[in-house]
Design an enzyme around this catalytic site. Structure first.
Site, PDB file in Angstrom:
ATOM      1  N   SER A   1       0.846  -1.186   0.000  1.00  0.00           N
ATOM      2  CA  SER A   1       0.000   0.000   0.000  1.00  0.00           C
ATOM      3  C   SER A   1       0.891   1.249   0.000  1.00  0.00           C
ATOM      4  O   SER A   1       1.686   1.429  -0.911  1.00  0.00           O
ATOM      5  CB  SER A   1      -0.971  -0.038   1.187  1.00  0.00           C
ATOM      6  OG  SER A   1      -1.980   0.944   1.055  1.00  0.00           O
TER       7      SER A   1
ATOM      8  N   GLU B   1      -9.208  -5.209  -4.254  1.00  0.00           N
ATOM      9  CA  GLU B   1      -8.488  -4.221  -3.444  1.00  0.00           C
ATOM     10  C   GLU B   1      -9.435  -3.314  -2.650  1.00  0.00           C
ATOM     11  O   GLU B   1      -9.562  -3.426  -1.438  1.00  0.00           O
ATOM     12  CB  GLU B   1      -7.597  -3.362  -4.346  1.00  0.00           C
ATOM     13  CG  GLU B   1      -6.392  -4.088  -4.921  1.00  0.00           C
ATOM     14  CD  GLU B   1      -5.217  -4.163  -3.971  1.00  0.00           C
ATOM     15  OE1 GLU B   1      -5.349  -3.731  -2.813  1.00  0.00           O
ATOM     16  OE2 GLU B   1      -4.152  -4.648  -4.392  1.00  0.00           O
TER      17      GLU B   1
ATOM     18  N   HIS C   1      -7.791  -5.442   0.055  1.00  0.00           N
ATOM     19  CA  HIS C   1      -6.552  -4.682   0.233  1.00  0.00           C
ATOM     20  C   HIS C   1      -5.858  -5.091   1.530  1.00  0.00           C
ATOM     21  O   HIS C   1      -6.487  -5.192   2.581  1.00  0.00           O
ATOM     22  CB  HIS C   1      -6.891  -3.190   0.256  1.00  0.00           C
ATOM     23  CG  HIS C   1      -5.714  -2.281   0.279  1.00  0.00           C
ATOM     24  ND1 HIS C   1      -4.833  -2.185  -0.775  1.00  0.00           N
ATOM     25  CD2 HIS C   1      -5.263  -1.408   1.223  1.00  0.00           C
ATOM     26  CE1 HIS C   1      -3.903  -1.288  -0.489  1.00  0.00           C
ATOM     27  NE2 HIS C   1      -4.134  -0.808   0.723  1.00  0.00           N
TER      28      HIS C   1
END
Length: 507
Positions: free
Chosen positions: A209, A330, A416
């Site tokens: 990320s 995600e 995610h």
């Protein structure tokens, strides 16, 4: 008789007690801990505390200490909002004095080992290298040295203001203090990791990320060049247009303009001095929380000289092997109609572009469920992979689609950040039951990641072959519930349409 028994018990206790490892680094001697064949040294300062006059200054070397420094427990996390259950945040306390790193190494290592430096995610607002999720023991048992780092977050790490600009010299870097910290940590690794069993000539940076975005920023940062030799980007964006330090661009106020706005809201006034800014309590800097995509990503012209995608397109990124990929669902919870920068990503589409994508997704429901993830993560990852491979550098693309049976989210795929416990082979940290297929997936991912750190190529051992993106274009390795599978990039028609959209709006 009682005295003799006590003395014997003491002797036996001493004989069975695990010796505590020592290591000497540039700043002094460390006293770590050893457990199950892994030595750990924690809370090692790699830079001086960025407090007082050093707030919003580039990091400076950590001071030396005399005697032996206790390095058996994690250090403070950097100033940040409450974790809200994120397993990527370590335990309190929290402090501005947080520029430390942790090291895990095999106790019986022979010869210098490859090094893996983890850069945590959290939107440049949250997270720490001290989280149990990022414990490097299970990777170290595969024959690598693992380093996890803390770096300044939020407005302490990504901030500028005209008053700060007025006091600094013309050659002083500014704005990206968190990225400067990452570079300082890598320099510390270069200078010290050999004393902890690592090879300073085989350093792989990897992050997820915001940490994945950090890896791409380090790939274009002149100050990081030569400090790492391979890179792994996990869900690290790639198409973002960063704020400039002191120049507004359409839809993107400059970092200094954002700084003025915050200072006014914090009561420092429109003519705030640098001293007044540094006097603001750290906790006050947390509210309102800066937005990662619009506030914390900065092109300062020196540390991060340009947008990542532009540097890759021009071939100015570090010429190192790259693994890059995303998860299958995600941002499944964000819709393109939602408020916020992610929901506005498709606002610039023409009617023709929108209609074509709507058809590619099979209607409005499919578009709403997947377009944000494709715009922010999936197409940008494929695009950076194509650019890197096109420049002649080894490139390996992946897609993570492992979903535990115990997953309570209606995501329809891997959400995610859900790959993190698999990469570190730390499934026990996720707080819910994980099955045998998860254990197999974790073994495969940790093996691929450590093999890549060793050779600059994830292939080897008994796992399926991972196609190199330059040799076999548009093929990747997908991690599925049934194991890794080499295949064509999924949903390429949707990604092609998004690529065309980006080509138009970025002209």
């Amino acid at each position: 008789m009682v005295l003799a028994s006590l003395m014997m018990a003491a002797v036996m206790s001493t004989a069975t007690e695990t010796p505590r490892p020592r290591a000497e680094v540039t700043e002094g001697v460390l006293l770590g801990r050893e457990s199950e064949g892994v030595r750990a040294f924690r809370a090692i300062p790699y830079a001086a505390p960025p407090v007082g006059a050093l707030r919003w200054r580039p990091p400076v070397p950590a001071p030396a200490w005399s005697g032996v420094r206790e390095a058996g427990e994690p250090g403070a996390i950097c100033i940040q909002p409450p974790a809200n259950g994120d397993p990527g945040v370590g335990p309190l306390p929290m402090s501005e004095d947080c520029l430390t790193l942790d090291v895990w190494a095999p106790a019986e290592a022979v010869g210098p080992l490859p090094v893996m430096v983890w850069i945590h995610g959290g939107g440049y607002n949250n997270g720490s290298g001290t989280a149990a999720l990022y414990d490097g023991s299970n990777l170290a048992r595969r024959g690598v040295v693992v380093v996890t780092i803390n770096y300044r977050l939020g407005r302490l790490g990504f901030f500028d203001h005209p008053a700060l600009a007025a006091e600094r010299g013309p050659e002083e870097s500014a704005g990206n203090y968190g990225v400067m910290d990452q570079i300082a940590a890598l320099a510390w690794v270069r200078d010290n990791i050999a004393r902890l069993g690592g090879d300073p000539e085989r350093v792989t940076i990897f992050g997820e990320s915001a940490g994945g975005a950090a890896v791409t920023q380090l790939m274009v940062a002149p100050g990081a060049r030569g400090l790492f030799h391979a890179a792994v980007v996990q869900s690290g964006l790639g198409r973002q247009r960063s704020a400039r330090l002191d120049e507004d661009r359409p839809g993107r106020p400059a970092a200094q303009a954002l700084g003025v706005s915050f200072a006014r809201s914090a009561g420092a006034g429109t003519e705030a001095t640098a001293d007044a800014l540094r006097a603001i309590p750290a906790e006050r800097l947390l509210s309102p929380m800066p937005a990662f995509y619009s506030d914390n990503l900065i092109v300062d012209g020196r540390v991060v000289p340009e947008d990542v995608v532009e540097a890759f397109a021009a071939g100015r990124q570090a010429p190192v092997p790259l693994m890059i990929g995303t998860n299958s669902a995600e941002f499944w919870w964000i819709r393109p109609s939602d408020a916020g920068v992610y929901g506005r990503t498709d606002d610039a589409m023409t009617d023709a572009e929108y209609d074509a994508l709507l058809a590619a997704y099979g209607g409005q429901a499919g578009y709403d469920a997947h377009v944000v993830s494709d715009l922010i993560f999936n197409e940008p990852a494929r695009h950076l992979a194509r650019l890197h491979a096109g420049a002649g550098h080894p490139t390996f693309l992946y897609r993570f689609d492992v979903v535990p049976a115990s997953n309570p989210e209606p995501s329809g795929g891997a959400t995610h950040a859900s790959e993190r416990p698999y990469v570190f082979d730390n499934l026990h940290t996720v707080g819910r039951p994980m099955g045998e297929r998860d254990a197999r997936a974790a073994t495969a991912m940790a093996d691929y990641w450590t093999t890549f750190a060793r050779y600059g190529d994830p292939n080897g051992g008994n796992h399926p072959a991972w196609p190199e993106f330059g040799a076999v274009p548009d093929r990747l390795l997908e991690f599925t519930n049934d194991g890794p599978v080499a295949k064509a990039v999924p949903f390429a028609d949707r990604l092609d349409l998004i690529e065309g959209f980006y080509a138009r709006v970025r002209r």
